[in-house]
Design an enzyme around this catalytic site. Structure first.
Site, mmCIF file in Angstrom:
data_model
loop_
_atom_site.group_PDB
_atom_site.id
_atom_site.type_symbol
_atom_site.label_atom_id
_atom_site.label_comp_id
_atom_site.label_asym_id
_atom_site.label_seq_id
_atom_site.Cartn_x
_atom_site.Cartn_y
_atom_site.Cartn_z
ATOM 1 N N ASN A 92 -31.415 10.818 29.419
ATOM 2 C CA ASN A 92 -30.030 10.381 29.546
ATOM 3 C C ASN A 92 -29.081 11.430 28.981
ATOM 4 O OD1 ASN A 92 -31.164 8.049 30.543
ATOM 5 N ND2 ASN A 92 -31.037 6.962 28.586
ATOM 6 N N HIS A 109 -32.236 16.607 29.854
ATOM 7 C CA HIS A 109 -31.368 16.856 31.017
ATOM 8 C C HIS A 109 -29.938 17.189 30.609
ATOM 9 C CE1 HIS A 109 -34.260 14.339 33.741
ATOM 10 N NE2 HIS A 109 -34.702 15.565 33.516
ATOM 11 N N CYS A 136 -14.693 30.544 27.842
ATOM 12 C CA CYS A 136 -15.640 30.397 26.734
ATOM 13 C C CYS A 136 -15.083 31.121 25.511
ATOM 14 C CB CYS A 136 -16.990 31.007 27.134
ATOM 15 S SG CYS A 136 -18.148 31.194 25.764
ATOM 16 N N CYS A 139 -17.457 34.240 24.438
ATOM 17 C CA CYS A 139 -17.548 35.524 25.171
ATOM 18 C C CYS A 139 -16.292 35.835 25.969
ATOM 19 C CB CYS A 139 -18.754 35.508 26.104
ATOM 20 S SG CYS A 139 -18.558 34.467 27.571
ATOM 21 N N THR A 176 -37.475 4.125 32.701
ATOM 22 C CA THR A 176 -37.378 5.227 33.659
ATOM 23 C C THR A 176 -38.222 4.906 34.889
ATOM 24 O OG1 THR A 176 -37.635 7.619 33.993
ATOM 25 C CG2 THR A 176 -39.228 6.562 32.524
ATOM 26 N N ALA A 219 -35.287 -3.659 28.179
ATOM 27 C CA ALA A 219 -35.510 -2.784 27.016
ATOM 28 C C ALA A 219 -34.934 -3.405 25.745
ATOM 29 C CB ALA A 219 -34.866 -1.422 27.271
#
Ligand code: APR
Length: 237
Positions: A92, A109, A136, A139, A176, A219
């Site tokens: 998740n 992920h 960013c 950089c 899952t 769950a």
């Protein structure tokens, strides 16, 4: 029965469903309303970055309206009280495990609340909407993107996960469908190394056949019961 010391827990969208976060597959699933090819591939990001950023901005904004459920809280309790090794590997990208207090945790992920620089690999918190081409700070390049593992990209921290699977005595999968590899293959790796395996899911998954035990149910009910039983073994010893 091997003495229980090292546990790996894999969680999927089903662990966040009772918090009100849509799963991906099945009725009302996220992939019912969006094509993966439009919002969750490197090609999609190159083709229409504004659409991809908007998709993840909307999902991040929705986090403000949800809270961890009893499954997240039970896993956080296990994290706090389990004296042995524990690694919670979540597929998740929400932050509900963290908000429940889990720390021995990794996101295979990626995370909605993180931006990644495609140029230098630096990460920064992604709180407010981040337009494509944002610069960013590390950089200076306009290369910030969602810190999400798109289909076709390498999942994160695989070496750490493989080492934990090789060492664990118990592999537990929660919520899952077993539709996406490499996570869907973790049960087979754990079994190969002699671990016991337990699945807790609302419906049979594509990997149910590989688990020594499958418990069907919510769950929010099954995980607290299981954590209670596991922690009781520590007080017995
Ligand atoms: N309790 C337990 N399980 C549940 C609950 C619940 N309350 N609600 C749903 N489930 C189960 C469903 O039965 C289903 O098997 O959760 C599973 C969710 O499956 P998916 O929607 O496929 O989500 P997930 O398995 O996490 O997807 C894996 O696919 O799209 C990619 O990167 C994305 O990480 C995601 C990966």
């Amino acid at each position: 029965m091997r003495e229980l010391h090292s546990i790996v827990v894999l969680t999927g969208a089903g662990v966040s469903a009772e918090s009100g976060i849509a799963t991906f597959r099945g009725p009302g699933g996220l992939w019912e309303g969006h094509r993966v090819e439009d919002v969750c591939t490197p090609e999609a990001l190159a083709r229409d970055p504004a659409l991809v950023h908007r998709f993840y901005d909307l999902r991040r904004a929705a986090l403000a309206g949800v809270a961890p459920n009893p499954a997240h809280h039970a896993l956080a309790r296990l994290d706090a009280q389990w004296p042995g090794e524990l690694l919670i590997v979540t597929q998740n990208v929400d932050d509900l495990h963290e908000r429940a207090g889990a720390t021995r945790l990794l996101h295979i992920h990626g995370e909605l609340r993180s931006a990644l620089c495609a140029a230098c690999g630096a990460r920064r918190e992604w709180a407010a909407p981040l337009p494509p081409g944002s610069v960013c700070a590390a950089c200076g390049q306009a290369a910030l993107r969602p810190d999400i593992v798109f289909f076709g990209e390498m999942p994160y921290q695989m070496e750490r996960i493989e080492a934990a699977l090789a060492d664990c005595d118990l592999f537990v999968s929660v919520g899952t469908s077993g539709a996406v590899y490499p996570a869907a293959g973790f049960v087979q790796t754990a079994r190969y190394h002699g671990a016991d395996t337990l699945e807790m899911n609302l419906d049979p998954s594509m990997g149910s056949v590989f688990f020594a035990e499958s418990r069907m149910g919510a769950a929010g009910v099954l995980v607290p019961e299981w954590v209670e039983a596991v922690l009781a073994t520590t007080s017995d010893t």
